[in-house]
Enzyme design. Sequence first.
Site, PDB file in Angstrom:
ATOM      1  N   HIS A 183       0.817  -1.222   0.000  1.00  0.00           N
ATOM      2  CA  HIS A 183       0.000   0.000   0.000  1.00  0.00           C
ATOM      3  C   HIS A 183       0.851   1.272   0.000  1.00  0.00           C
ATOM      4  CE1 HIS A 183      -4.080  -1.773   0.818  1.00  0.00           C
ATOM      5  NE2 HIS A 183      -3.293  -2.815   1.027  1.00  0.00           N
ATOM      6  N   ASP A 222       3.511   9.473  -0.953  1.00  0.00           N
ATOM      7  CA  ASP A 222       2.325   8.739  -0.511  1.00  0.00           C
ATOM      8  C   ASP A 222       2.090   7.585  -1.482  1.00  0.00           C
ATOM      9  OD1 ASP A 222       0.068   8.288   1.055  1.00  0.00           O
ATOM     10  OD2 ASP A 222      -0.611  10.354   0.948  1.00  0.00           O
TER      11      ASP A 222
HETATM   12  C1  GDG Z   1      -2.135   4.004   3.343  1.00  0.00           C
HETATM   13  C2  GDG Z   1      -1.086   4.642   2.430  1.00  0.00           C
HETATM   14  C3  GDG Z   1      -2.706   4.548   0.545  1.00  0.00           C
HETATM   15  C4  GDG Z   1      -8.894   9.871   7.668  1.00  0.00           C
HETATM   16  N1  GDG Z   1      -9.332  10.577   8.709  1.00  0.00           N
HETATM   17  C5  GDG Z   1     -10.574  10.183   9.003  1.00  0.00           C
HETATM   18  C6  GDG Z   1     -10.928   9.206   8.096  1.00  0.00           C
HETATM   19  N2  GDG Z   1      -9.873   9.017   7.291  1.00  0.00           N
HETATM   20  C7  GDG Z   1      -9.815   8.050   6.183  1.00  0.00           C
HETATM   21  C8  GDG Z   1      -9.870   8.753   4.854  1.00  0.00           C
HETATM   22  C9  GDG Z   1      -9.146   7.771   3.958  1.00  0.00           C
HETATM   23  C10 GDG Z   1      -8.143   7.106   4.899  1.00  0.00           C
HETATM   24  O1  GDG Z   1      -8.558   7.385   6.215  1.00  0.00           O
HETATM   25  C11 GDG Z   1      -6.729   7.655   4.705  1.00  0.00           C
HETATM   26  O2  GDG Z   1      -6.233   7.090   3.527  1.00  0.00           O
HETATM   27  P1  GDG Z   1      -4.945   7.663   2.764  1.00  0.00           P
HETATM   28  O3  GDG Z   1      -4.812   6.947   1.492  1.00  0.00           O
HETATM   29  O4  GDG Z   1      -5.104   9.117   2.563  1.00  0.00           O
HETATM   30  O5  GDG Z   1      -3.709   7.451   3.727  1.00  0.00           O
HETATM   31  P2  GDG Z   1      -3.064   6.303   4.714  1.00  0.00           P
HETATM   32  O6  GDG Z   1      -3.852   6.185   5.958  1.00  0.00           O
HETATM   33  O7  GDG Z   1      -1.665   6.761   4.930  1.00  0.00           O
HETATM   34  O8  GDG Z   1      -3.106   4.909   3.921  1.00  0.00           O
HETATM   35  C12 GDG Z   1      -1.771   5.457   1.348  1.00  0.00           C
HETATM   36  C13 GDG Z   1      -3.643   3.788   1.476  1.00  0.00           C
HETATM   37  O9  GDG Z   1      -2.921   3.092   2.483  1.00  0.00           O
HETATM   38  C14 GDG Z   1      -4.481   2.769   0.702  1.00  0.00           C
HETATM   39  O10 GDG Z   1      -3.676   1.891  -0.026  1.00  0.00           O
HETATM   40  O11 GDG Z   1      -3.476   5.373  -0.304  1.00  0.00           O
HETATM   41  O12 GDG Z   1      -0.811   6.014   0.479  1.00  0.00           O
HETATM   42  O13 GDG Z   1      -0.207   5.466   3.195  1.00  0.00           O
HETATM   43  O14 GDG Z   1     -10.011   6.799   3.482  1.00  0.00           O
HETATM   44  O15 GDG Z   1     -11.205   8.968   4.525  1.00  0.00           O
HETATM   45  N3  GDG Z   1     -12.148   8.627   8.098  1.00  0.00           N
HETATM   46  C15 GDG Z   1     -13.026   9.042   9.048  1.00  0.00           C
HETATM   47  N4  GDG Z   1     -12.705   9.959   9.997  1.00  0.00           N
HETATM   48  C16 GDG Z   1     -11.512  10.555  10.008  1.00  0.00           C
HETATM   49  O16 GDG Z   1     -11.244  11.387  10.879  1.00  0.00           O
HETATM   50  N5  GDG Z   1     -14.247   8.509   9.074  1.00  0.00           N
END
Ligand code: GDG
Length: 517
Positions: free
Chosen positions: A174, A386
């Site tokens: 990921h 990322d």
């Molecule tokens: C890893 C990789 C890759 C965030 N705050 C809240 C909340 N979120 C949810 C968002 C989103 C998820 O968390 C964050 O996803 P990201 O992709 O931005 O980042 P990582 O957590 O670092 O994830 C990344 C991912 O895996 C998937 O392969 O894209 O690069 O680092 O879905 O919506 N959701 C809620 N409340 C929050 O306060 N409900």
Amino acid sequence: MSGITWRRSKRRLLVVSNRLPICIKSDGGRMEIQSGSGGLVTALAPIIRNTGGVWIGWPGCEVTSEVERLISDYNIENLFNLQAINISTEEVENYYRGFSNEAIWPLFHDLLGQCKFEGEHWEYYRNVNRRFAEKIVESAEPGDLIWIHDYHLILVAHYLRQMNVQHPLAFFLHIPFPNYDLLRRLPWKDHIIGGLLDYDLVGFQTRRDRRNFCRCAKELMPSLDIKAYYRHSNVRFGRREIKVGNFPISIDFSEFSDGAQTEEVEKEANYLKQKCQSKSLMLGVDRLDYTKGIPERFLAYERALEKYPELRGNICLLQLAVPSRSHLSAYQDIRETLEWMVGRINGRFSEFGWQPIQYIYRSVSRTELLGFYRASDIGLLTPLRDGMNLVAKEFCASTVDNNGVLILSEFAGASEQLSKGAIMVNPYNREETADAIYQAFHMDLAERERRMTLLRSEVKRNDIFRWVEWFLSSFRESEREGAASAIHPANSQSVRSRVESAVMESIKNGGNSYTDD
Ligand code: GDG
């Protein structure tokens, strides 16, 4: 609602990840389970259910008899099969916080300065990976497809092959994969590359990650035969063939697009707009992590306010920083830095009735999050690196009126798909990011709509359901191709020892060069 039908195969899917897709909370001494809510869970759960499959992982707490009972009740209620593995406090400290999050995480995000390479952490990492493999052996049935997720569990296939497991094995990373100049600093790099070569299919987020991996493998094993195609590469290793692909992960588009149009979310968005008291609301949503580039974002915003005084009083940055890995000192440091920066920038520019940054350090509900997306005019997502950045895709999916601008880092995996509609920036370039904020603020409606329509149609076309289907069909393909050519390394010399001899040979011969794509 979109969904995957598992028509072509009824084989069981066995998914393995560090964390189970649930959260166990203790409320006044009473424990309860909440389901995980990400797109990946939404897409995989029906397949696991329909094929009678299993999801193995750590529930995030000690697996006591009470926790086991809770999970078993949850499985009955939800027709699911979650199986918990216990990870001791010591293991969490060394395998999870130590090796996974203080060595691999920063290294794979190109942040060498944050890396701690400790032999003890590495030993725990190996041991926990071996224990996951043992748990899989207990649960696997003949014919299962076994799909391992993420950087915590790279070595699982190595141990499974040692245990003579002949099942098809796939892995999806990921996070990004670094180039060789970075990877070579890791004392255990050959184990990592050798471990990945024990899978039949290795999936990365982007073409760049796939290319980095292939180049690292070739550097360490010059005799590898690697053929690169548009969608994937084939790595021939002795009599085995490993398929290496890039599969940019996505979201459940409809969930965000439909969710953003509910009355509840519209109410939330209107409330926010009223409270914000500026013409334009700009949004950042990130786990509080040093890879997400939040301090650099604040400095670029400060520069924009300095350079373009007309922004003052007319734009507000709403930054949601979700607490994460707060046991690690690097995460405590960045939290302090951000709080200090918010105070400084707000102190410098605030006027009566307006303040430039609204900073929220907590997680919010899905409805609140959708309200944030819906209320915002600009999404400012500028990670230093990322794997993908799902927030960028969620922001687009939720911008249902097409009236929004995405400013995106060129170092987010999502940039490969979204660069045509977003304003792309280098997050290290403060001046460029400040100008992008100004450009987004002034962008006329027609241009906003043109760009957002492009972005939304890209995210809609390539949603999480398509992603899972694509990954699993590549998995079955790799299995067919592998079966045609392979004897598994379990039956021959182990991959690891072959990597070691190849590395020795390469050092003797002074390295090699390789071009992929
Ligand atoms: C890893 C990789 C890759 C965030 N705050 C809240 C909340 N979120 C949810 C968002 C989103 C998820 O968390 C964050 O996803 P990201 O992709 O931005 O980042 P990582 O957590 O670092 O994830 C990344 C991912 O895996 C998937 O392969 O894209 O690069 O680092 O879905 O919506 N959701 C809620 N409340 C929050 O306060 N409900």
